[in-house]
Scaffold this active site. Structure first.
Site, PDB file in Angstrom:
ATOM      1  N   THR A  83       0.864  -1.176   0.000  1.00  0.00           N
ATOM      2  CA  THR A  83       0.000   0.000   0.000  1.00  0.00           C
ATOM      3  C   THR A  83       0.901   1.225   0.000  1.00  0.00           C
ATOM      4  OG1 THR A  83      -1.355   1.370   1.509  1.00  0.00           O
ATOM      5  CG2 THR A  83      -0.205  -0.475   2.475  1.00  0.00           C
ATOM      6  N   CYS A 196      -1.709   5.047  -5.690  1.00  0.00           N
ATOM      7  CA  CYS A 196      -2.495   4.212  -4.806  1.00  0.00           C
ATOM      8  C   CYS A 196      -2.502   2.844  -5.460  1.00  0.00           C
ATOM      9  CB  CYS A 196      -3.913   4.760  -4.658  1.00  0.00           C
ATOM     10  SG  CYS A 196      -5.008   3.670  -3.742  1.00  0.00           S
ATOM     11  N   THR A 197      -2.339   1.795  -4.690  1.00  0.00           N
ATOM     12  CA  THR A 197      -2.189   0.476  -5.305  1.00  0.00           C
ATOM     13  C   THR A 197      -3.455  -0.001  -6.005  1.00  0.00           C
ATOM     14  OG1 THR A 197      -2.593  -0.479  -3.106  1.00  0.00           O
ATOM     15  CG2 THR A 197      -0.299  -0.317  -3.841  1.00  0.00           C
TER      16      THR A 197
END
Length: 229
Positions: A83, A196-197
């Site tokens: 993350t 953002c993953t």
């Protein structure tokens, strides 16, 4: 092959991408039936998200540091935090273990340099876009990151938490993100960070006319390079 310890679940949607990509990369490099040696600690994201909303980053840092220590005890030879936002707690996690911590900000900066990007537009949660921990990491590597305006940051944060983290991909949200990128380009962005993953679940880099670094993929590539070195 070294064993990688994954701190995941934040969200489960993007952690599944990590698992798939790490195994794909190892198989591509070693062939046959090879796959990555992994230990996965997958968090229940809801309590962590509540702590994020309260700004209790000390508590999240303690939770993740303890999880990293458990992975190390289990045999992990490096820690991969799956993350971007929770890299705000990277100092606590790295200090809690004796094995390398592979920082997503560092591998992102290297990937931007390879692409010749100096002024990337950072698309991420509000925490990652607005707090200094991530942008300062990029600036230390010579980048001048840009972020969307306040209304766009709020909308992107909503899309991430209310849709992508819950497995929803909405066409209207994709259109909104593409508009943010177009406005970023108009004010000088020369690349885009999927910071953002979950962003890679919404946007396809091949559809954009700017160089893109998908942090999830860059992180996985660096981790496999470490594991197979």
């Amino acid at each position: 092959m070294k064993t990688l310890g994954l701190l995941g679940g934040m969200s489960a949607e993007s952690t599944a991408v990590y698992y798939r990509e790490l195994n794909r990369l190892v198989r591509e490099q070693l062939g046959g039936l090879h796959s990555a040696q992994l230990l996965l600690w997958s968090a229940d994201f809801a309590p962590i998200a509540e702590l994020q909303a309260k700004g209790d980053w000390d508590a999240t840092g303690r939770l993740l540091a303890e999880a990293a220590q458990a992975l190390e005890r289990g045999g992990a030879e490096a820690i991969l935090l799956c993350t971007n936002t929770m890299h705000l707690n990277a100092p606590q996690i790295a200090a809690a273990v004796g094995v390398p911590f592979l920082h997503i900000g560092d591998v992102t900066a290297e990937a931007l340099k390879v692409r010749g990007v100096r002024r990337p537009l950072l698309l991420a949660t509000r925490f990652t876009m607005e707090k200094a921990f991530y942008r300062e990491r990029l600036e230390a590597a010579g980048m001048d990151p840009l972020i969307p305006d306040e209304a766009e940051r709020a909308e992107l944060h909503r899309i991430i938490f209310e849709e992508l983290c819950q497995g929803r991909v909405e066409p209207a949200s994709k259109a909104a993100a593409l508009d943010m990128i177009a406005r970023g380009k108009a004010v000088g962005a020369d690349g885009v960070i999927f910071g953002c993953t979950e962003i890679g679940l919404l946007l396809d880099p091949t559809e954009l006319d700017l160089p893109v670094v998908d942090t999830t993929l860059a992180h996985c590539e660096a981790a496999v390079a470490f594991a197979l070195a």
